[in-house]
Design an enzyme around this catalytic site. Sequence first.
Site, PDB file in Angstrom:
ATOM      1  N   ASP A   8       0.852  -1.179   0.000  1.00 43.67           N
ATOM      2  CA  ASP A   8       0.000   0.000   0.000  1.00 43.67           C
ATOM      3  C   ASP A   8       0.895   1.238   0.000  1.00 43.67           C
ATOM      4  OD1 ASP A   8       0.890   0.343   2.624  1.00 43.67           O
ATOM      5  OD2 ASP A   8      -1.099   0.170   3.532  1.00 43.67           O
ATOM      6  N   HIS A   9       0.284   2.402   0.196  1.00 46.07           N
ATOM      7  CA  HIS A   9       1.011   3.668   0.159  1.00 46.07           C
ATOM      8  C   HIS A   9       2.090   3.766   1.245  1.00 46.07           C
ATOM      9  CE1 HIS A   9      -2.436   3.999   2.841  1.00 46.07           C
ATOM     10  NE2 HIS A   9      -1.722   4.867   3.535  1.00 46.07           N
ATOM     11  N   GLY A  66       2.497  -0.340   6.268  1.00 48.19           N
ATOM     12  CA  GLY A  66       3.213   0.394   7.308  1.00 48.19           C
ATOM     13  C   GLY A  66       3.729  -0.508   8.410  1.00 48.19           C
ATOM     14  N   THR A  67       2.853  -1.354   8.947  1.00 49.13           N
ATOM     15  CA  THR A  67       3.240  -2.276  10.024  1.00 49.13           C
ATOM     16  C   THR A  67       3.295  -3.721   9.565  1.00 49.13           C
ATOM     17  OG1 THR A  67       0.953  -2.632  10.709  1.00 49.13           O
ATOM     18  CG2 THR A  67       2.157  -0.806  11.779  1.00 49.13           C
ATOM     19  N   ILE A  69       0.689  -5.526   9.569  1.00 49.93           N
ATOM     20  CA  ILE A  69      -0.431  -6.166  10.264  1.00 49.93           C
ATOM     21  C   ILE A  69      -1.663  -6.264   9.367  1.00 49.93           C
ATOM     22  CG2 ILE A  69      -2.023  -5.989  12.215  1.00 49.93           C
ATOM     23  CD1 ILE A  69       0.312  -4.578  13.743  1.00 49.93           C
ATOM     24  N   MET A  71      -1.970  -6.129   6.115  1.00 57.86           N
ATOM     25  CA  MET A  71      -1.738  -7.046   4.997  1.00 57.86           C
ATOM     26  C   MET A  71      -1.835  -8.499   5.454  1.00 57.86           C
ATOM     27  SD  MET A  71      -1.193  -5.679   2.013  1.00 57.86           S
ATOM     28  CE  MET A  71      -0.401  -4.383   1.069  1.00 57.86           C
ATOM     29  N   HIS A 134       4.898 -31.164  11.693  1.00 59.27           N
ATOM     30  CA  HIS A 134       4.579 -29.884  11.046  1.00 59.27           C
ATOM     31  C   HIS A 134       3.489 -30.058   9.998  1.00 59.27           C
ATOM     32  CE1 HIS A 134       7.764 -28.058  13.247  1.00 59.27           C
ATOM     33  NE2 HIS A 134       8.697 -28.788  12.655  1.00 59.27           N
TER      34      HIS A 134
END
Length: 152
Positions: A8-9, A66-67, A69, A71, A134
Site C-alpha cells: 500500500d502507500h 506500514g506495520t 499487520i 496485509m 509440522h
Amino acid sequence: MKIAMGADHAGFRLKDELKSYIESLGHTVADLGCNCADSVDYPDYALAVCDQVVSGEADKGILICGTGIGMTIAANKVPGIRCALVSDLFSAKATREHNDTNVLSLGERVIGPGVAQEIVKIWLETEFSNGERHRNRINKVKALEDKYAIHP
C-alpha cells in the site's frame, strides 16, 4: 522462482527496494502495486498477490504496508494462504520450516531495508521441513479453513 509483490502507500518504497534485491537473487518479480504515496486500501493489494499465489501464477508472495499487520490479516482470509508477519531473522526461517508459509508480510515503518533484505533472503531460501508433526499441524489449519469457508 516467481514472487508476487504488493504494497500500500505506506509500504511501496520498501517494495521497490526489495524488488531489485529479489531480482538480483535470480528471482522474477510480479509488481502488483501500489507505486505511489497516495492513500490506497491494503486489502486490494493483498488480494492481488494472494490470487497469484493460490492460482499458481506466482510461487510465493510478499506484502508490505506500514506495520505489516493489515496485509497479514487480509492475506490470511484467502483460502490456501499462510501469511506470516516477520520482523526478525529467526522467525523468517521458522515460518518457512515449520509453517510452510507462502506469503511474507513486512512493515516498512517497523524494519529498515537492510533487515528486510536479510529476512526476504532467508525466507526465500528456507525449505519447509515437511516433518510429520509440522505437516499434521498445517493439515489442522487447513481443516479450520475448510470448516469456516463460505461456499457459494
